[in-house]
Enzyme design. Sequence first.
Site, short mmCIF file in Angstrom:
data_model
loop_
_atom_site.label_atom_id
_atom_site.label_comp_id
_atom_site.label_asym_id
_atom_site.label_seq_id
_atom_site.Cartn_x
_atom_site.Cartn_y
_atom_site.Cartn_z
N GLU A 140 24.13 25.21 -18.05
CA GLU A 140 25.08 25.79 -19.00
C GLU A 140 24.95 27.30 -19.13
O GLU A 140 23.99 27.90 -18.62
CB GLU A 140 24.91 25.13 -20.36
N ASP B 52 19.83 22.03 -19.33
CA ASP B 52 19.99 23.15 -20.26
C ASP B 52 20.39 24.42 -19.51
O ASP B 52 21.36 24.41 -18.79
CB ASP B 52 18.70 23.36 -21.08
N ASP C 76 20.82 16.65 -17.71
CA ASP C 76 21.06 17.89 -18.44
C ASP C 76 19.85 18.80 -18.25
O ASP C 76 18.73 18.47 -18.67
CB ASP C 76 21.23 17.52 -19.92
N ARG D 154 28.39 23.81 -16.85
CA ARG D 154 28.88 23.59 -18.22
C ARG D 154 29.13 24.94 -18.88
O ARG D 154 28.30 25.85 -18.79
CB ARG D 154 27.84 22.80 -19.02
N ASP E 23 17.12 19.89 -30.44
CA ASP E 23 17.65 20.41 -29.18
C ASP E 23 17.89 21.90 -29.31
O ASP E 23 19.03 22.37 -29.42
CB ASP E 23 18.94 19.66 -28.84
N GLU F 56 32.47 22.22 -22.69
CA GLU F 56 31.85 21.62 -23.87
C GLU F 56 32.67 21.86 -25.13
O GLU F 56 33.34 22.89 -25.28
CB GLU F 56 30.44 22.17 -24.04
N HIS G 271 23.73 19.28 -14.75
CA HIS G 271 24.62 20.31 -15.27
C HIS G 271 23.79 21.41 -15.90
O HIS G 271 22.77 21.17 -16.55
CB HIS G 271 25.68 19.76 -16.23
N TYR H 147 23.09 8.84 -17.47
CA TYR H 147 22.89 10.24 -17.87
C TYR H 147 21.62 10.38 -18.69
O TYR H 147 21.29 9.51 -19.51
CB TYR H 147 24.09 10.67 -18.72
N CYS I 205 22.56 22.65 -29.57
CA CYS I 205 23.54 21.61 -29.25
C CYS I 205 24.92 22.24 -29.13
O CYS I 205 25.31 23.09 -29.93
CB CYS I 205 23.54 20.54 -30.33
N ASN J 227 32.89 15.29 -22.55
CA ASN J 227 31.73 14.84 -23.31
C ASN J 227 32.22 14.18 -24.61
O ASN J 227 32.56 14.87 -25.57
CB ASN J 227 30.82 16.02 -23.62
#
Length: 296
Positions: A115, A87, A85, A158, A58, A188, A113, A43, A123, A210
């Site tokens: 989101e 975002d 990821d 996500r 982040d 999440e 993924h 990942y 985060c 996660n």
Amino acid sequence: MSQYSAGAAFRKAMQEESPLQVVGAINANHALLAKRAGFKAIYLSGGGVAAGSLGLPDLGISNLDDVLTDVRRITDVCDLPLLVDVDTGFGSSAFNVARTVKSMIKFGAAAMHIEDQVGAKRCGHRPGKEIVSKQEMVDRVKAAVDARTDENFVIMARTDALAVEGLEAAIDRALACVEAGADMIFPEAITQLDMYKQFANAVKVPILANITEFGSTPLYTVEELASADVGLVLYPLSAFRAMNKAAENVYTAIRRDGTQKNVVDTMQTRMELYERINYHDFEQKLDALFAQQKNK
């Protein structure tokens, strides 16, 4: 000859290991270490790219090219399927999401993924998250699915809605994402084990847990997560956090003591490094090339 599909390799890994452990690799070297340890998938964390490659938080600051640079470096040397990821998709329109998907496939990623946070994201385990409407998230998923140039590339949705709108709303969003074509769901900041089971029972597609340190989710074991019908278990930054602490300790010791002698026993040796990156294979090829040149 049939073309290799990283997405197909990711799906195969899920068939062979349940739940599939997916470990974070902050760089190409760590990807090789993860493979050596026996993991079947790896990942790349968006927060890891921000903190590790850019030295930034982040908060939606890193961009597509920042992530693609690390993706390419990892996939160039490690054949484990890579989940990335992305975002919120690196842009406000369906065109941005489509470009992200096509680029991920081109650079060798197996899955991604996306989101439902707003562009100024943070985060998933921090307070103050803001999410877009369910329809906007559905549009992101549809854009991603439509842009696939490899049908096996995995689109994972996500949702950060649990902390913002509650469990029922989060499951409702997940269902809408599956209807839009999402292959898997990443709920999440889950706080209770049974929540995973409720997601799994509702959406009927693989669920990712996660299991990040120092966050909202307890550090459940693989066995516990299997009992809740979790399909994938993610450890996004475990090695990165350990690496950072080790580096900080070494810097402190050298500055304090005027020598590294007191921390050498905590270091990877030169020969261990060479073995992990197959140094001698490269050196032997170089020696052979030099020998050929001398014989001309």
